[in-house]
Each structure stands twice: as C-alpha cells, then as structure tokens.
Design a protein around this motif. Structure first.
Motif, PDB file in Angstrom:
ATOM      1  N   UNK A 153       0.841  -1.203   0.000  1.00  0.00           N
ATOM      2  CA  UNK A 153       0.000   0.000   0.000  1.00  0.00           C
ATOM      3  C   UNK A 153       0.874   1.250   0.000  1.00  0.00           C
ATOM      4  N   UNK A 154       0.677   2.091  -1.003  1.00  0.00           N
ATOM      5  CA  UNK A 154       1.364   3.377  -1.084  1.00  0.00           C
ATOM      6  C   UNK A 154       0.314   4.478  -0.919  1.00  0.00           C
ATOM      7  N   UNK A 155       0.346   5.170   0.210  1.00  0.00           N
ATOM      8  CA  UNK A 155      -0.655   6.191   0.479  1.00  0.00           C
ATOM      9  C   UNK A 155       0.008   7.537   0.683  1.00  0.00           C
ATOM     10  N   UNK A 156      -0.617   8.561   0.119  1.00  0.00           N
ATOM     11  CA  UNK A 156      -0.123   9.927   0.259  1.00  0.00           C
ATOM     12  C   UNK A 156      -1.210  10.761   0.923  1.00  0.00           C
ATOM     13  N   UNK A 212       6.028  -9.375 -12.345  1.00  0.00           N
ATOM     14  CA  UNK A 212       4.778 -10.105 -12.130  1.00  0.00           C
ATOM     15  C   UNK A 212       3.594  -9.145 -12.218  1.00  0.00           C
ATOM     16  N   UNK A 213       2.510  -9.567 -12.842  1.00  0.00           N
ATOM     17  CA  UNK A 213       1.319  -8.735 -12.920  1.00  0.00           C
ATOM     18  C   UNK A 213       0.617  -8.657 -11.573  1.00  0.00           C
ATOM     19  N   UNK A 214       0.435  -7.452 -11.055  1.00  0.00           N
ATOM     20  CA  UNK A 214      -0.244  -7.235  -9.778  1.00  0.00           C
ATOM     21  C   UNK A 214      -1.559  -6.502 -10.028  1.00  0.00           C
ATOM     22  N   UNK A 215      -2.585  -6.876  -9.280  1.00  0.00           N
ATOM     23  CA  UNK A 215      -3.860  -6.171  -9.347  1.00  0.00           C
ATOM     24  C   UNK A 215      -3.698  -4.859  -8.589  1.00  0.00           C
ATOM     25  N   UNK A 216      -3.970  -3.744  -9.271  1.00  0.00           N
ATOM     26  CA  UNK A 216      -3.767  -2.430  -8.653  1.00  0.00           C
ATOM     27  C   UNK A 216      -5.104  -1.731  -8.437  1.00  0.00           C
ATOM     28  N   UNK A 217      -5.277  -1.199  -7.225  1.00  0.00           N
ATOM     29  CA  UNK A 217      -6.444  -0.392  -6.896  1.00  0.00           C
ATOM     30  C   UNK A 217      -5.958   0.999  -6.500  1.00  0.00           C
ATOM     31  N   UNK A 218      -6.389   2.007  -7.235  1.00  0.00           N
ATOM     32  CA  UNK A 218      -6.065   3.391  -6.899  1.00  0.00           C
ATOM     33  C   UNK A 218      -7.281   4.008  -6.233  1.00  0.00           C
ATOM     34  N   UNK A 219      -7.093   4.508  -5.013  1.00  0.00           N
ATOM     35  CA  UNK A 219      -8.196   5.051  -4.227  1.00  0.00           C
ATOM     36  C   UNK A 219      -7.957   6.530  -3.936  1.00  0.00           C
ATOM     37  N   UNK A 220      -9.026   7.291  -4.037  1.00  0.00           N
ATOM     38  CA  UNK A 220      -8.993   8.709  -3.676  1.00  0.00           C
ATOM     39  C   UNK A 220     -10.218   8.989  -2.828  1.00  0.00           C
ATOM     40  N   UNK A 221     -10.005   9.450  -1.608  1.00  0.00           N
ATOM     41  CA  UNK A 221     -11.103   9.700  -0.684  1.00  0.00           C
ATOM     42  C   UNK A 221     -11.224  11.188  -0.400  1.00  0.00           C
ATOM     43  N   UNK A 232      -4.208   6.785  -2.705  1.00  0.00           N
ATOM     44  CA  UNK A 232      -3.496   5.550  -2.393  1.00  0.00           C
ATOM     45  C   UNK A 232      -3.437   4.633  -3.603  1.00  0.00           C
ATOM     46  N   UNK A 233      -2.327   3.942  -3.725  1.00  0.00           N
ATOM     47  CA  UNK A 233      -2.158   2.922  -4.757  1.00  0.00           C
ATOM     48  C   UNK A 233      -1.833   1.605  -4.065  1.00  0.00           C
TER      49      UNK A 233
END
Length: 261
Positions: A153-156, A212-221, A232-233
């Motif tokens: 998890x990469x969150x800013x 490797x292929x990773x499932x990515x979810x980009x979230x903006x709240x 967050x990515x």
C-alpha cells in the motif's frame, strides 16, 4: 448442513465479536457456493445457533452483517431470504483494508516500511488539489491477512493529516480508524482498478518476481466538502483478492473478495 461448531484455526472462537463475524463469514461462503439458492430461506435463528454451537445473539448479529452487505433480507413473519450471491460492501469496507479483512473473518496486519514527508509530485498535487511542491506524507505499508503478505500500500496524505499519521505506531492496523477518531470525516471515494507490473520494491516486499502482474487499486477519498483526504495505490499479489461489480436498477456496488491461491 448438519451440526457444526464455530471454530477458528482448530479452536473455539472466544470473543462475541469474533464469533459473529466468523459465523457471518462462514454463512457468506455457503451462500456464495449456492447452498441455499437464490430466494431460498435460511434456517431459523434457533436452528443456526444449534448448528454452530453459538448463542442466538451471535446468530442475530451475523445475520445483521449479512443483511448490511446485501446477501440476505428480512420479510415480516418469515425467515431471512437469500437475495443472491452478489455481495455488496459498506463504504468503510471498500475504503479500509482493515475493515474489509475483519468483515471477512480475517485478521489484518500491517508493517510500515517507511513514512516520510516530502514534496508532492505533479500527479499527487493534482489528485489532492494541492499546489505543486506542497508537502505530503508518504506511507509505504505491507498489508497482511493473518501473517501472509497480500498487498503493498502506497498512500499519500496532505500535510494536515500527515501529522496524525506520523503519531501512529508503525504496526498500526488501520490509519483510517485513527483519522476517523481525530474527527476526519470520509464521505466519498473513487476506485480505479487495473493491472501493473511489479517493480523492485513490490518484488522485495511481496516475495514475487519483478515484472509479475499485480492487481492495482487506486483510491482517492474526500470529505463532505469534496476536499481530498488521501490518494493511495494498492498492489495485490495475484490470486489474493478480486473485485466484482454488482449492477442493478436499484443499486450499483463494488465488492472486494478474497481470492483463491
């Protein structure tokens, strides 16, 4: 279905909270496996309590959780009815990995790899509605289910929230809960899902091969005024989770599901 005691890892579940969540997770798996069929009636609370060796209060709380997630409904004078296998999820579950994991009957974990204050990139400034070069707090965390790594998890956060995050313990399970306790109100979130190749950081943290292929979810709240709270990515190992969209005339919802390894 027969008699079956509610257990976790071979031992009886002790706490009431863990009991009803575990029961809900077990019943969810049965519903998704089609054991009751669409529009089928569930056994009575008394029967479920006997089958799982729990109290009727535990059953009632588990059924309330299933109802909140759109799997069952109540009709006056009748037993709960299965709506279908498409599971809706609450706003909190989709916003917070910790809330989602606990709703699945799993134990979430976190290891903070680094937390630092730096200048926002152009993309981050745009997502958080900041001026270029404004300070943000970047947090890189390895997320686990039980003790198994499943996501990086990469969150800013903008600086006003970064101060709160900076005071938390490095293994704090939920940053969202800490912000909520500090008076931050999460009102809306956007989710973008795609696939991305694992970079060196992903490979080292998740134990996969680079590329490797990773499932990515980009979230903006955002808060009720539309002010961004985080960007967050999240990158998930293959086979650990999946996302499903349930669409109908009355409601559309996104659901995160535990994958099959």
């Amino acid at each position: 279905m027969g008699d079956k005691a509610l257990e976790r890892g071979g031992g009886s579940v002790k706490s009431e909270g863990a009991q009803y969540r575990k029961l809900a997770a077990n019943m969810r798996r049965e519903i998704e496996a089609g054991e009751f069929g669409n529009n089928g009636r569930l056994p009575s609370e008394e029967s479920l309590a006997e089958q799982y060796k729990v109290s009727r209060g535990t059953v009632r709380n588990a059924l309330a959780l299933l109802r909140a997630n759109g799997l069952v409904t109540s009709r006056r004078g009748t037993r709960r009815v299965v709506l279908g296998t498409a599971r809706t999820q609450s706003f909190e579950e989709l916003l917070s990995f910790t809330a989602w994991a606990r709703a699945q009957g799993e134990e979430p974990g976190a290891r903070t790899m680094h937390s630092r204050v730096r200048a926002a990139t152009v993309a981050e400034a745009e997502a958080l509605q900041l001026d270029p070069g404004n300070e943000v707090t970047e947090v890189l965390r390895l997320r686990l289910l039980g003790r198994v790594p499943v996501m990086l998890e990469r969150t800013v956060y903008p600086s006003r929230l970064g101060t709160v995050i900076g005071r938390l313990a490095r293994d704090s399970a939920s940053h969202t809960s800490a912000l909520d306790s500090s008076g931050v109100v999460f009102a809306d979130s956007e989710h973008t899902i795609d696939v991305v190749a694992a970079d060196q950081t992903d490979a080292q943290a998740l134990g996969c091969v680079e590329g490797t292929g990773l499932l990515r979810e980009i979230r903006r709240a955002t808060d009720p005024a539309g002010v961004p709270l985080l960007w967050s990515e999240d990158r998930f190992l293959p086979g650990t989770v999946s996302f499903a969209v349930h669409n109908s005339a009355s409601v559309s919802s996104l659901a995160r599901r535990r994958g099959i390894r």
